[in-house]
Design a protein around this motif. Sequence first.
Motif, PDB file in Angstrom:
ATOM      1  N   UNK A 109      57.980  18.838  85.181  1.00  0.00           N
ATOM      2  CA  UNK A 109      57.206  18.129  86.211  1.00  0.00           C
ATOM      3  C   UNK A 109      56.159  18.991  86.890  1.00  0.00           C
TER       4      UNK A 109
ATOM      5  N   UNK B  84      58.190  11.629  87.736  1.00  0.00           N
ATOM      6  CA  UNK B  84      58.564  13.038  87.893  1.00  0.00           C
ATOM      7  C   UNK B  84      57.593  13.793  88.790  1.00  0.00           C
ATOM      8  N   UNK B  85      56.327  13.364  88.800  1.00  0.00           N
ATOM      9  CA  UNK B  85      55.326  14.017  89.639  1.00  0.00           C
ATOM     10  C   UNK B  85      55.656  13.820  91.113  1.00  0.00           C
TER      11      UNK B  85
ATOM     12  N   UNK C 102      52.316  19.811  87.824  1.00  0.00           N
ATOM     13  CA  UNK C 102      51.193  18.910  88.046  1.00  0.00           C
ATOM     14  C   UNK C 102      50.154  19.188  86.956  1.00  0.00           C
TER      15      UNK C 102
ATOM     16  N   UNK D 182      61.305  15.735 104.624  1.00  0.00           N
ATOM     17  CA  UNK D 182      60.376  16.566 103.845  1.00  0.00           C
ATOM     18  C   UNK D 182      60.508  18.029 104.250  1.00  0.00           C
TER      19      UNK D 182
ATOM     20  N   UNK E   6      58.607  13.092  92.330  1.00  0.00           N
ATOM     21  CA  UNK E   6      59.855  13.802  92.631  1.00  0.00           C
ATOM     22  C   UNK E   6      59.608  15.282  92.838  1.00  0.00           C
ATOM     23  N   UNK E   7      58.790  15.875  91.944  1.00  0.00           N
ATOM     24  CA  UNK E   7      58.488  17.297  92.089  1.00  0.00           C
ATOM     25  C   UNK E   7      57.794  17.544  93.421  1.00  0.00           C
ATOM     26  N   UNK E   8      56.865  16.661  93.775  1.00  0.00           N
ATOM     27  CA  UNK E   8      56.136  16.815  95.039  1.00  0.00           C
ATOM     28  C   UNK E   8      57.092  16.718  96.220  1.00  0.00           C
ATOM     29  N   UNK E   9      57.987  15.724  96.186  1.00  0.00           N
ATOM     30  CA  UNK E   9      58.965  15.571  97.270  1.00  0.00           C
ATOM     31  C   UNK E   9      59.844  16.806  97.381  1.00  0.00           C
ATOM     32  N   UNK E  10      60.286  17.315  96.202  1.00  0.00           N
ATOM     33  CA  UNK E  10      61.211  18.454  96.226  1.00  0.00           C
ATOM     34  C   UNK E  10      60.541  19.696  96.804  1.00  0.00           C
ATOM     35  N   UNK E  11      59.205  19.708  96.813  1.00  0.00           N
ATOM     36  CA  UNK E  11      58.489  20.846  97.399  1.00  0.00           C
ATOM     37  C   UNK E  11      58.214  20.629  98.886  1.00  0.00           C
ATOM     38  N   UNK E  12      58.726  19.529  99.433  1.00  0.00           N
ATOM     39  CA  UNK E  12      58.577  19.272 100.860  1.00  0.00           C
ATOM     40  C   UNK E  12      57.326  18.506 101.214  1.00  0.00           C
ATOM     41  N   UNK E  13      56.676  17.880 100.222  1.00  0.00           N
ATOM     42  CA  UNK E  13      55.460  17.125 100.517  1.00  0.00           C
ATOM     43  C   UNK E  13      55.822  15.745 101.058  1.00  0.00           C
ATOM     44  N   UNK E  14      55.050  15.281 102.050  1.00  0.00           N
ATOM     45  CA  UNK E  14      55.265  13.946 102.609  1.00  0.00           C
ATOM     46  C   UNK E  14      54.727  12.910 101.629  1.00  0.00           C
TER      47      UNK E  14
ATOM     48  N   UNK F 164      69.137  17.371  97.873  1.00  0.00           N
ATOM     49  CA  UNK F 164      67.854  17.388  98.597  1.00  0.00           C
ATOM     50  C   UNK F 164      67.343  15.974  98.897  1.00  0.00           C
TER      51      UNK F 164
ATOM     52  N   UNK G 185      48.532  14.585  94.856  1.00  0.00           N
ATOM     53  CA  UNK G 185      49.186  14.648  93.545  1.00  0.00           C
ATOM     54  C   UNK G 185      48.956  13.367  92.739  1.00  0.00           C
TER      55      UNK G 185
ATOM     56  N   UNK H  91      63.280  20.931  87.379  1.00  0.00           N
ATOM     57  CA  UNK H  91      63.647  19.701  86.673  1.00  0.00           C
ATOM     58  C   UNK H  91      63.764  19.936  85.168  1.00  0.00           C
TER      59      UNK H  91
ATOM     60  N   UNK I 281      51.405  22.545 102.678  1.00  0.00           N
ATOM     61  CA  UNK I 281      52.519  22.124 103.532  1.00  0.00           C
ATOM     62  C   UNK I 281      52.889  23.200 104.542  1.00  0.00           C
TER      63      UNK I 281
ATOM     64  N   UNK J 234      56.934  28.037  91.029  1.00  0.00           N
ATOM     65  CA  UNK J 234      56.418  27.082  92.011  1.00  0.00           C
ATOM     66  C   UNK J 234      57.465  26.794  93.086  1.00  0.00           C
TER      67      UNK J 234
ATOM     68  N   UNK K 172      63.565  19.444 102.695  1.00  0.00           N
ATOM     69  CA  UNK K 172      63.388  19.652 101.251  1.00  0.00           C
ATOM     70  C   UNK K 172      62.582  20.906 100.967  1.00  0.00           C
ATOM     71  N   UNK K 173      61.644  21.220 101.865  1.00  0.00           N
ATOM     72  CA  UNK K 173      60.804  22.409 101.676  1.00  0.00           C
ATOM     73  C   UNK K 173      61.616  23.692 101.628  1.00  0.00           C
TER      74      UNK K 173
END
Lengths: 253, 299
Positions: A100, B180-181, A102, A86, B183-191, A51, B199, A96, A118, A162, A89-90
Amino acid sequence: MIPMLEAKGVQKRFGSNHVLKGIDLTIQAGQVLCLLGPSGSGKSTFLRCINHLEVINAGRISVDGELMGFRQHGDKLYEMKPSAIAAQRGEIGMVFQRFNLFPNLTAIENIIEAPVGIKKINKNQAIERAKELLASVGLSDKADHYPSQLSGGQQQRVAIARALAMDPKLMLFDEPTSALDPELVGDVLEVMRNLAKSGMTMIVVTHEIGFAREVADQVVFMDDGLVVESGTPAEVIDNPRNARTKAFIESVL
Amino acid sequence: MSENQTNSDKIVAIPLKHPWRWVSAALIVLFLALFIYSLVASPNVNHDIISQFLFNPKIIQAAGLTVLLTVISMTIGAALATLLAIMKLSANPVLKMVATAYIGFFRGTPLLLQIVFWGYLGIIYPTLGLGVPFTDIVWFSAPTSAVLTSTVAGVIALSMNEAAYAAEIVRAGILSVDDGQTEAAKSLGMSNGYTLRRIVLPQAMRVIIPPMGNEFISMLKNTSLLQVLAVMELYARTSQISAQNLAQVELLVVAGFWYLVMTSILSWPQSYLERKYGRGFSATSERKRWLSMGSKASA
């Protein structure tokens, strides 16, 4: 049929450290692939290349027929703009080792953040879907808990929910149970087993040989940045042909 | 065995006593009372002048201007600070260097010097305008003194100085958020922008707010330096009055009283913000227990 994931000659260097030395892999939709190997063998790095969390130095990775992170023009590959990456990746979920989640958001807020922010899904709809997902991972009663109020196993199950909330085509698991207390591993594996049964395409980096034997359609053993052996669990786990595979399986069983 | 059992039922757990906490508290209260008494009883302090000016409309108005200057300078300063922090963390070496140089310059020279400098800007640039450099095209032009009034110059000086300090606070806050925060955000497709806004910064706030509270209070007091530009804030007003009636100490007491009132009021939003951004992080209960006088408060 277009494979869900196709990796060809994937290479990755960190400075002088040649971590991936040409990985070839193919997974069909609906299949579960387990990546085994000693630490430092490049399994996690390969997963992160899929990804585009790590940018590959050579080779190509396609997900559902679409080149990841690059556009091809003639015989050259150009890295995509961040917004396009991005978007790609979505469509790929990732879980992980260290969860991770939030920490400033509750379980349900963690799940709806990306779909609402998003994908621009209506918030009430997203909440309904999040509740279904929480139920499917057995955590209906924890919707309003903060991650710090959940056990590691519960946090990991929220993290799975999530990732699923974005309706991914492919799920990547990076040692999802390695940071858990032994008695919490079972619940997380159970969720992953159910997910596999539901037809999700999954790539799992794991040391859980039992899980790999039971759930995987394909097992790949990696060592020193290369695929050493791949095949069905019966081939790779129960009758390994390569000496390194054999030694590794024996050491973890 | 059974005797032991009944005995243990009767055990009353007595928490550790903290006598020195009480002794030190009593001592401090005593010294404070003595100090206040010495001020009240002193024949050298004219209490009538204090009460005459304490609620004088001119003083209240000046205090209002002090708050206004503080809030405006702090807002501009914090916005600029966030920008500088992001520049300093960026991969672009030029942006990084410019931010570092800015911070070095504005932290490295006295605030008073900067304030006076902005006040004198009209000498270097007699007119301010907007146009294309090295051509005759000018869309807008005005004498510097008309645009850069002493109040505007003061606000610019305070905000630009504040930005340099606050930038390091914001940067520390951003760095405190685990990778890690992101990375997690990126992996969810966040810019990147979305990740920073939704975040990283909300989590960084937890670390940013306590030192920013300090900055706010410093800023409130530093507005008194604008006296040199004749901005009629609280300190300038009280010294103007005392220059006429020669009651310097009395008017300092008046000014001090209002500074205290204002800093106390400005401290309230801080605890609200700390609670807001502390949600989900459960480290506060332990700290509260440690600070409490007895052990009951831990419940």
